[in-house]
Each structure stands twice: as structure tokens, then as C-alpha cells.
Design an enzyme around this catalytic site. Sequence first.
Site, PDB file in Angstrom:
ATOM      1  N   ASP A 296       0.865  -1.180   0.000  1.00  0.00           N
ATOM      2  CA  ASP A 296       0.000   0.000   0.000  1.00  0.00           C
ATOM      3  C   ASP A 296       0.901   1.228   0.000  1.00  0.00           C
ATOM      4  O   ASP A 296       1.311   1.721   1.053  1.00  0.00           O
ATOM      5  CB  ASP A 296      -0.900  -0.042   1.247  1.00  0.00           C
TER       6      ASP A 296
ATOM      7  N   PHE B 120       0.714  -7.069   4.798  1.00  0.00           N
ATOM      8  CA  PHE B 120       0.426  -5.732   4.303  1.00  0.00           C
ATOM      9  C   PHE B 120       1.587  -4.809   4.632  1.00  0.00           C
ATOM     10  O   PHE B 120       1.959  -4.644   5.791  1.00  0.00           O
ATOM     11  CB  PHE B 120      -0.855  -5.183   4.946  1.00  0.00           C
ATOM     12  N   LYS B 121       2.168  -4.213   3.604  1.00  0.00           N
ATOM     13  CA  LYS B 121       3.232  -3.231   3.782  1.00  0.00           C
ATOM     14  C   LYS B 121       2.600  -1.849   3.611  1.00  0.00           C
ATOM     15  O   LYS B 121       2.219  -1.456   2.507  1.00  0.00           O
ATOM     16  CB  LYS B 121       4.346  -3.459   2.757  1.00  0.00           C
ATOM     17  N   ILE B 122       2.485  -1.135   4.728  1.00  0.00           N
ATOM     18  CA  ILE B 122       1.771   0.139   4.725  1.00  0.00           C
ATOM     19  C   ILE B 122       2.772   1.287   4.663  1.00  0.00           C
ATOM     20  O   ILE B 122       3.593   1.465   5.563  1.00  0.00           O
ATOM     21  CB  ILE B 122       0.879   0.268   5.983  1.00  0.00           C
TER      22      ILE B 122
END
Length: 306
Positions: A141, A167-169
Site C-alpha cells: 500500500d 500488508f506493507k503500509i
Amino acid sequence: MANTIYRGVFPVAPTVFDDNGRLDLEGQKRAIDFMIDAGSNGICILANFSEQFVLTDAERIQVQDTVLNHVAGRVPVIVTTTHFSTDICAERSRAAQNAGAAMVMIMPPYHGATIRVSERQIQEFFGRVSDAIDIPIMIQDAPVAGTPLSAPFLAKLAKEVKNVSYFKIETAGAASKLRELIELGGDAVVGPWDGEEAITLIPDFDAGATGAMTGGAYPDGIRKIVDAYAAGDTEKAADLYMQWLPLINYENRQCGLAACKTLMKEGGVIKSDMVRHPLAPMHPKVREGLLRVARRLDPLVLSWGK
């Protein structure tokens, strides 16, 4: 590795070129060996910081196979397989799995500044990619995609798409988004991760992040911070973060993806810090500033190859 939960520091490996801009696969192997020696819990390849956007499809396969064969299971490897086309992304992801990848990282489909698809199509995209593989998918993301991915939508993907679990935020307000994602996604969110060169590392870990995907030049420094935090010594982690933050900031705000190659070349890890045109070489004064900041910390990268 089906039930393995990946945590810790998984830096992005640069794609190594010679001075003429051709792949340097021996240099690539040395970069990977350094990153493992520096304490990386795992490695990501073919990401944006790997200049994936300047590689041909044939070169992608060369880098992927060279790295995975050379790593030979020493650490897990995440392969970025982003593509606008669902079928091509699925094909890339299946090839990465077959070559030995532990996980694939994918941005939502986008092209240029304006071509986007709806949430329904994004969910279908990840569903079809998931159906093609058996390994976890990490959704990246990041602002570069220009695609809004709300925490409720990401949580929905985690719950409804089988292999979507990491999830890589990297958006603004990452800590708040991570906190909301973890609350809404529950056990379906296996790996909430920090990104963007660790510029928001401590707030993101305070929010519940369990992994960090950073630049590849100083995993030893990031490991010190993450290990202290994981051990419950948040004050030590904060002190260490303050020590390393000038270098993190210099990479994030001044150098970008070129920082890793410059530091690796300085330390004899690789022979060339070439970035492919139309990317510009680092200005000599910026290089001087980066090395000055790095030398205060004496990271392994500056001595590994000497």
C-alpha cells in the site's frame, strides 16, 4: 513454510548493474551475501527500490533465479510480482513460487497517473492471483500506485482472499492505518508491516507492526532497533532509532534507491553504483553527505567488502 509467520527485517535488495548498465549477477550475489551477513531476517527482490521498472521480463527472471538459487534457503525471499494485468501478475507469482519464493509482494493494479480500477476489480485481481499460488501475498500500500486502499477494504481482502495476509503500509498516517487494519482484520492480518525505509518505524511498531521492509544497506542497524523492540525494551529501541534516524532520513529524503548502491560500492560489496537511465546518478555532494552520516554509525556495509 506453509505455516511460517514472517517477522523482523526484510530489506529490499538492489538490482546490481555494471558501469555500462548491464546486469552484474556476481555483484548481485555479493549484495545478497552482505545483506544476510548483516542480519536480514529475509530479503525482498524486484521491488521499486530494486529498479524493477527498468528491467526486461527476461532480466527479471535472471535476477529472480540467480538470487533464489544463491540464497538456497538461508533466509526467506519475497519476490515482487506487481503488474497491471491480472494474468501476468498471476503468472509471475506462480513462477516466483516455483523458483522458491516464500511470499510475493504486489501493488494494486495501476498504470500511469490516471488508469485505475474499482475495488471490486482489485478484489478479483488478488483473488485470481491467490488462486494461482499457495504462498502468502503481501499487498504493498504505497503512494506510487495512486490507488486508495482503505483499512476496511484491506481487512476485507485479508478475510476473503485466501493468501492475502501481509500488508506493507507506506501511506501517510501509516501507524493509524496499521492500527485500524489490525483491529478490523483480526487473525486474518498475519503480517502488518512497516515500509518506506523505516522512516516511521517506531510509530508503526507501536501500532502493532511485526515486520519492516527497508533499504538494503544497513540491516544491522535496523535489526538492533527491531530486536530491542521485540524483546520488550522499547526505550532501548527508541534510543537506537534516534541514533540511526539521520541515516534513515538521508536515504528516505535525499537519496532514495541510490543510497543502498552508493554505500555498497563504498564498502566494496559491489563494483558499481550505476542506476539505469533515465534515473540520474547521485550528485557528488549528496554522496558526500550520505557517507558522512553513515560513517558516524559504522554500519557493516562500509567494511564488508574490504
